[in-house]
Design an enzyme around this catalytic site. Structure first.
Site, mmCIF file in Angstrom:
data_model
loop_
_atom_site.group_PDB
_atom_site.id
_atom_site.type_symbol
_atom_site.label_atom_id
_atom_site.label_comp_id
_atom_site.label_asym_id
_atom_site.label_seq_id
_atom_site.Cartn_x
_atom_site.Cartn_y
_atom_site.Cartn_z
ATOM 1 N N CYS A 95 0.843 -1.189 0.000
ATOM 2 C CA CYS A 95 0.000 0.000 0.000
ATOM 3 C C CYS A 95 0.880 1.242 0.000
ATOM 4 O O CYS A 95 1.873 1.294 0.725
ATOM 5 C CB CYS A 95 -0.905 -0.006 1.228
ATOM 6 S SG CYS A 95 -2.057 1.386 1.288
ATOM 7 N N HIS A 137 -8.461 -4.040 -3.176
ATOM 8 C CA HIS A 137 -7.629 -3.226 -2.277
ATOM 9 C C HIS A 137 -8.071 -1.768 -2.333
ATOM 10 O O HIS A 137 -8.271 -1.127 -1.285
ATOM 11 C CB HIS A 137 -6.150 -3.352 -2.675
ATOM 12 C CG HIS A 137 -5.240 -2.465 -1.907
ATOM 13 N ND1 HIS A 137 -4.434 -2.935 -0.896
ATOM 14 C CD2 HIS A 137 -5.009 -1.122 -1.971
ATOM 15 C CE1 HIS A 137 -3.733 -1.916 -0.379
ATOM 16 N NE2 HIS A 137 -4.068 -0.810 -1.030
ATOM 17 N N GLU A 138 -8.214 -1.217 -3.537
ATOM 18 C CA GLU A 138 -8.585 0.195 -3.676
ATOM 19 C C GLU A 138 -10.016 0.444 -3.194
ATOM 20 O O GLU A 138 -10.290 1.461 -2.554
ATOM 21 C CB GLU A 138 -8.409 0.664 -5.119
ATOM 22 C CG GLU A 138 -6.997 0.535 -5.661
ATOM 23 C CD GLU A 138 -5.909 1.191 -4.822
ATOM 24 O OE1 GLU A 138 -6.199 2.151 -4.068
ATOM 25 O OE2 GLU A 138 -4.751 0.747 -4.911
ATOM 26 N N HIS A 141 -10.178 0.940 0.461
ATOM 27 C CA HIS A 141 -9.843 2.302 0.887
ATOM 28 C C HIS A 141 -11.090 3.184 0.941
ATOM 29 O O HIS A 141 -11.225 4.021 1.838
ATOM 30 C CB HIS A 141 -8.818 2.943 -0.056
ATOM 31 C CG HIS A 141 -7.405 2.624 0.269
ATOM 32 N ND1 HIS A 141 -6.791 2.998 1.449
ATOM 33 C CD2 HIS A 141 -6.467 1.955 -0.442
ATOM 34 C CE1 HIS A 141 -5.541 2.583 1.449
ATOM 35 N NE2 HIS A 141 -5.309 1.938 0.316
#
Length: 161
Positions: A95, A137-138, A141
């Site tokens: 990250c 993953h994004e 966020h």
């Protein structure tokens, strides 16, 4: 123009907040936000030699916006994930908000993502493997979730060489 110095780091409370949707009135700002995301991602690539995508909250832009650039730029606005496969795979995740730490996580092998592009047009994309993992993953966020929170165990951390 935002720079790598504007990147939020592990522990910043904004990284744990759920982002607001990009509203029609926000669309004129998208190109500015994308330029900032692109600039910071390029700086991360130069300094740390990784980085394929970045989420807006990593720069303190608390909107549901992801910028990806692998072979071409892709702007993802207000994404919704669906069709998450039962099959998962384990990997060492990294990250930009903690670039020297790797975290072992489980991700879905396949997903579908519905989103708006930079022109506000609806799009759908079916992803497999590394792109599926990247978008998960994004997307996390945008939900205030870091890969540290998805670690497969308390020993699933290591420093990047």
């Amino acid at each position: 123009m935002k720079t790598i110095d504007d990147l939020l780091h592990l522990g910043d409370p904004r990284l744990y907040q759920i982002c607001e949707p990009v509203l029609p009135g926000d669309l004129p700002m998208v190109s500015t936000w994308v330029a900032d995301l692109h600039n910071v991602m390029q700086q991360i690539r130069e300094r740390y030699h990784f980085g394929r995508a970045i989420a807006a909250p990593q720069l303190g832009i608390m909107k549901r916006l992801i910028y990806m650039n692998i072979d071409r730029p892709v702007v993802i606005i207000n994404p919704v994930l669906s069709n998450l496969s039962d099959e998962k795979f384990e990997l060492w995740d990294d990250c930009m908000s903690f670039p020297n730490l790797l975290v072992k996580v489980l991700r879905h092998r396949e997903i579908t993502i519905d989103y708006l592009d930079e022109n506000g047009q609806p799009q759908q994309w079916h992803l497999r493997g590394d792109l599926s993992e990247l978008l998960q993953h994004e997307y996390d966020h945008l939900e205030g979730i870091l890969c540290t929170m998805r670690a497969v165990s308390e020993k699933a951390f290591k420093w990047r060489k």
